[in-house]
Design a protein around this motif. Structure first.
Motif, short mmCIF file in Angstrom:
data_model
loop_
_atom_site.label_atom_id
_atom_site.label_comp_id
_atom_site.label_asym_id
_atom_site.label_seq_id
_atom_site.Cartn_x
_atom_site.Cartn_y
_atom_site.Cartn_z
N PRO A 49 33.33 -5.17 46.98
CA PRO A 49 34.55 -5.98 47.01
C PRO A 49 35.68 -5.29 46.23
CG PRO A 49 32.65 -7.36 46.55
CD PRO A 49 32.18 -5.92 46.50
N ALA A 50 36.86 -5.25 46.82
CA ALA A 50 38.07 -4.65 46.26
C ALA A 50 38.01 -3.12 46.24
CB ALA A 50 38.41 -5.21 44.89
N GLY A 51 37.03 -2.51 46.89
CA GLY A 51 36.98 -1.07 47.07
C GLY A 51 37.09 -0.25 45.79
N ILE A 52 37.98 0.71 45.80
CA ILE A 52 38.14 1.62 44.66
C ILE A 52 38.52 0.84 43.40
CG2 ILE A 52 39.57 3.46 43.68
CD1 ILE A 52 39.68 4.72 46.47
N ARG A 53 39.45 -0.07 43.51
CA ARG A 53 39.86 -0.81 42.31
C ARG A 53 38.71 -1.69 41.80
NH1 ARG A 53 46.23 -2.29 42.99
NH2 ARG A 53 46.95 -0.18 42.64
N GLY A 54 37.94 -2.25 42.69
CA GLY A 54 36.76 -3.03 42.27
C GLY A 54 35.77 -2.15 41.52
N TYR A 55 35.59 -0.93 42.03
CA TYR A 55 34.70 0.02 41.37
C TYR A 55 35.24 0.37 39.98
CZ TYR A 55 32.14 4.32 40.37
OH TYR A 55 31.37 5.29 39.77
N GLN A 56 36.53 0.65 39.89
CA GLN A 56 37.12 1.02 38.61
C GLN A 56 37.01 -0.11 37.59
OE1 GLN A 56 40.97 2.13 40.18
NE2 GLN A 56 40.48 4.31 40.04
N ILE A 57 37.23 -1.33 38.04
CA ILE A 57 37.10 -2.47 37.13
C ILE A 57 35.66 -2.61 36.66
CG2 ILE A 57 37.16 -5.00 37.00
CD1 ILE A 57 39.65 -4.83 38.89
#
Length: 166
Positions: free
Chosen positions: A43-51
């Motif tokens: 969920p939320a792709g790259i930004r989800g991963y970064q979070i």
């Protein structure tokens, strides 16, 4: 005879002025494409991963610190966190020192999912750097880390996602 662009007095050690930007752009585009594919199911792709990665590995003290670390606007961060909460990957918990403040923590499923996606990201990073020797890779990563930290110190509010979004 063609002159080597890297050694002429007109161009200097970096080559033709402007080439550095082109090279960095190609690297960023190649990385972003692979990164997006590796975390597409999150969920939320790259930004989800970064979070999720920041919450697990850096343990920010509160939601505001998380947003500052990632240079994500407060309203955008709220939306992204809502997505991750709904997916059961993170939760907002009251800070024991100040119950008005919310700390974002990974759930056990979030930690498991992050480990899975970290393996995928490690694989795409290895693929991206496969044309370099191990020593070259280590040297390049060390230089990039150092340069990124210098830029971050000079411009702490800069948002790296802006470059990837364009």
């Amino acid at each position: 005879m063609v002159k080597n662009a890297h050694t002429t007095p007109e161009t200097g050690a970096l080559g033709v002025p402007g080439d550095l930007g082109w090279h960095l752009g190609m690297i960023l585009r190649g990385y972003q494409t692979r990164f997006e594919e590796a975390v597409a199911e999150l969920p939320a792709g790259i930004r989800g991963y970064q979070i999720l990665s920041t919450v697990v590995h850096h343990d920010p003290s509160n939601q505001q610190a998380l947003g500052a670390h990632l240079a994500i606007d407060r309203t955008v961060l709220t939306y992204l966190l809502d997505t991750l909460v709904e997916a059961g990957l993170v939760e907002r918990v009251p800070d024991p020192a100040d119950r008005r403040v919310r700390k974002v923590v990974a759930t056990s499923d979030g930690t498991r999912q992050l480990a899975h996606f970290e393996e995928r990201v490690a694989a795409i990073e290895g693929d991206l750097l496969s044309g370099l020797s191990e020593a070259e890779t280590l040297f390049l990563v060390a230089l990039i880390r150092r340069l990124a930290m210098e830029i971050h110190r000079a411009q702490p509010g800069i948002n790296p996602c802006d470059a990837m979004d364009r």
